[in-house]
Design an enzyme around this catalytic site. Structure first.
Site, mmCIF file in Angstrom:
data_model
loop_
_atom_site.group_PDB
_atom_site.id
_atom_site.type_symbol
_atom_site.label_atom_id
_atom_site.label_comp_id
_atom_site.label_asym_id
_atom_site.label_seq_id
_atom_site.Cartn_x
_atom_site.Cartn_y
_atom_site.Cartn_z
ATOM 1 N N GLU A 204 0.815 -1.210 0.000
ATOM 2 C CA GLU A 204 0.000 0.000 0.000
ATOM 3 C C GLU A 204 0.853 1.266 0.000
ATOM 4 O OE1 GLU A 204 -3.426 0.106 2.517
ATOM 5 O OE2 GLU A 204 -3.743 -2.054 2.385
ATOM 6 N N LYS A 336 -15.721 -1.242 3.208
ATOM 7 C CA LYS A 336 -15.082 -1.571 1.926
ATOM 8 C C LYS A 336 -16.151 -2.084 0.973
ATOM 9 C CE LYS A 336 -10.628 -3.209 3.838
ATOM 10 N NZ LYS A 336 -10.014 -4.409 4.458
HETATM 11 P P1 PGA Z 1 -6.743 -5.880 2.501
HETATM 12 O O1 PGA Z 1 -6.109 -4.989 3.623
HETATM 13 O O2 PGA Z 1 -7.294 -5.005 1.442
HETATM 14 O O3 PGA Z 1 -5.584 -6.723 2.029
HETATM 15 O O4 PGA Z 1 -7.800 -6.723 3.162
HETATM 16 C C1 PGA Z 1 -6.665 -3.794 4.058
HETATM 17 C C2 PGA Z 1 -7.098 -3.865 5.510
HETATM 18 O O5 PGA Z 1 -6.937 -4.898 6.173
HETATM 19 O O6 PGA Z 1 -7.649 -2.900 6.002
HETATM 20 ZN ZN ZN Z 2 -7.963 -4.027 8.048
#
Ligand code: PGA
Ligand code: ZN
Length: 428
Positions: A204, A336
């Site tokens: 990231e 998300k």
């Molecule tokens: P991921 O990580 O997109 O790999 O799930 C992001 C998070 O855990 O917030």
């Molecule tokens: Zn997370």
């Protein structure tokens, strides 16, 4: 204005893995697109991301089945639908899929269509996406949660903890959060270089965690805050994403880098001790998504002074959030889009979180695209917080930059309350 055509294509995300792009065309020729992100430390209760699993192509990661589902099943059912009826479009996607986790059509198929329809509708109306999604009620610019050091599944397990982040709680404006982050991100880079630890970036965009323990990053972070001229805890607070589902074997939590295992009770004590020792304002997934007892005990003890965010715990799922609220498992919810698979369900998850007096945090995935949809979603819903990974790499920067554009569009309607936001949940 009705949907005339829906098409889908395989494109590639920030890790170079295949993902879905959808394009929706309306009767008048107006179009909208949606690009689907993808996680690495995914929760077991997330909606299903459909991948082909053909070992001979794209290491099993191609998404041609999801694209086929869009072309052959979803498109014929949605053509002729009024594009501005977002709820009905998303209900139709849920109904067509017919499972409770989008496992038949794939959440990457349904989400791509849902996002593209929302964007086409905004384009048709001639308004920005945030205005459309928020029905003109979105005006709160988010406080950013920005990763400085990566780890866990995003850095080949160089250390166990996934994210060491900062929140510019003392910032007076959205722009200032970015300036403060800039100063700290680059100070941290300088420290890593001077210690011979600058060996690249994690998934990231945070500095690669070339550390000898899970606690060493705190020291670098605190030094970077100092070096940049800020006071830790006052101007800048620390935030963590433990992503603890990945550390739990059903019995104990393993911090492999430190060579130590913890019972849930011991791990809870460790998390509390970190909250006491460091200026931590926010902690995400400190426990596994099934370890409810630890969540509840931890929130009871520190929830008055620390934001406790459920990510894998809730997976943007209304039923799971409702259960969490009833049982006081946390006080904030990570949001998300692809954990649930439609825009409407995502907005409902945010609304449920807010109506309980909890805080939502709109979030990217570790596998991202150049789509800045979530910047619009955060402002549209007055969520107040945005988490997109670090302050480098364009799939991250495109979101931070998009909020700057939204700020300009909002003009004097824009609002920013910064660290004041936490007064809503932190009472100690
Ligand atoms: P991921 O990580 O997109 O790999 O799930 C992001 C998070 O855990 O917030
Ligand atoms: Zn997370």
């Amino acid at each position: 204005m009705n949907i005339k055509k829906i098409d889908a294509f395989q494109i590639y995300d920030s890790r170079g893995f295949p993902t879905v792009e959808v394009e929706v065309t309306l009767d008048n020729g107006v179009t909208g697109y949606g690009l689907v992100p993808s996680g690495a430390s995914t929760g077991q209760f997330e909606a299903l991301e459909l991948r082909d699993g053909d070992k001979n192509r794209f290491r099993g990661k191609s998404v041609f089945k999801a694209i086929d589902n869009i072309r052959k099943e979803i498109a014929p059912s949605l053509i002729g639908f009024p594009v501005t009826d977002m709820k009905s479009i998303d209900m139709k996607l849920i109904e067509l899929d017919g499972t409770n986790n989008k496992s038949r059509l794939g959440a990457n198929a349904t989400l791509g269509v849902s996002m593209a329809c929302a964007r086409a509708a905004a384009n048709f109306r001639g308004v920005s996406l945030f205005e459309y999604l928020g029905k003109g009620q979105g005006h709160l610019l988010p406080l950013n949660e920005i990763q400085i050091l990566g780890g866990g599944a995003h850095a080949n397990w160089a250390i166990d903890i996934q994210d060491f982040l900062i929140i510019a709680v003392g910032a007076k404006s959205y722009q200032e959060t970015l300036e403060m982050t800039f100063n700290i991100y680059h100070a941290a880079g300088e420290i890593m270089r001077s210690r011979g630890k600058s060996v690249g970036l994690a998934d990231e965009g945070g500095w690669w965690p070339d550390f000898s323990s899970n606690e060493e990053p705190f020291e670098v972070l605190l030094e970077a805050i100092r070096m940049a001229g800020y006071e830790a805890g006052k101007d800048i607070a620390i935030s963590l994403d433990i992503a603890a589902s990945d550390l739990f074997d059903g019995r104990v939590y393993h911090l492999k880098k430190d060579g130590v295992s913890y019972t849930p009770k011991e791990f809870c004590e460790l998390m509390i001790s970190w909250c006491n020792k460091y200026p931590i304002i926010s902690i995400e997934d400190p426990f596994a998504d099934t370890d409810y007892e630890s969540w509840r005990a931890f929130t009871e003890q520190v929830g008055g002074r620390v934001q406790v965010i459920g990510d894998d715990l809730f997976t943007t799922n209304i039923d799971r959030i409702k259960n969490g609220i009833e049982n006081r498992l946390a006080n904030a919810v990570l949001i998300k889009l692809n954990q649930i698979g439609t825009v409407s369900e995502t907005i409902s998850a945010i609304e449920m979180t807010q109506s309980a007096g909890w805080l939502p945090v709109v979030s990217a995935r570790s596998g991202e695209t150049e789509d800045a949809f979530i910047a619009h979603l955060a402002v549209a819903t007055n969520a107040g917080q945005l988490k997109v990974g670090s302050f480098s790499r364009s799939e991250r920067m495109v979101k931070w930059n998009e909020v700057l554009r939204i700020e300009r569009i909002l003009g004097n309607r824009a609002n920013f309350i910064g660290g004041e936001l936490y007064r809503r949940i932190l009472t100690d």
